[in-house]
Motif scaffolding. Sequence first.
Motif: not given
Length: 72
Positions: A20-30, A34-37
């Motif tokens: 759904t996105v072009e790119k993301a940081k792992s903290k934003d994905i988490a 709604n999961e732990k980083k």
Amino acid sequence: MEKGPASPEIKEKVLAYLDTVEKAKSKDIAKAINEKKADVDSAVKELALEDKVEYLYISTTYIALKGKVGAP
């Protein structure tokens, strides 16, 4: 103590979110799924080894689906 393999459910959530996105940081994905980083980091590491996602280094580290983002 060594961690076991990443949860298949988290891996699927990561792939679905990255679709759904072009790119993301792992903290934003988490946060988005709604999961732990730490669990997201483990899933991303495995997905990278499976050649499904890639790390992008653009002044900071991003994660994207393999081939979704072109060269800068």
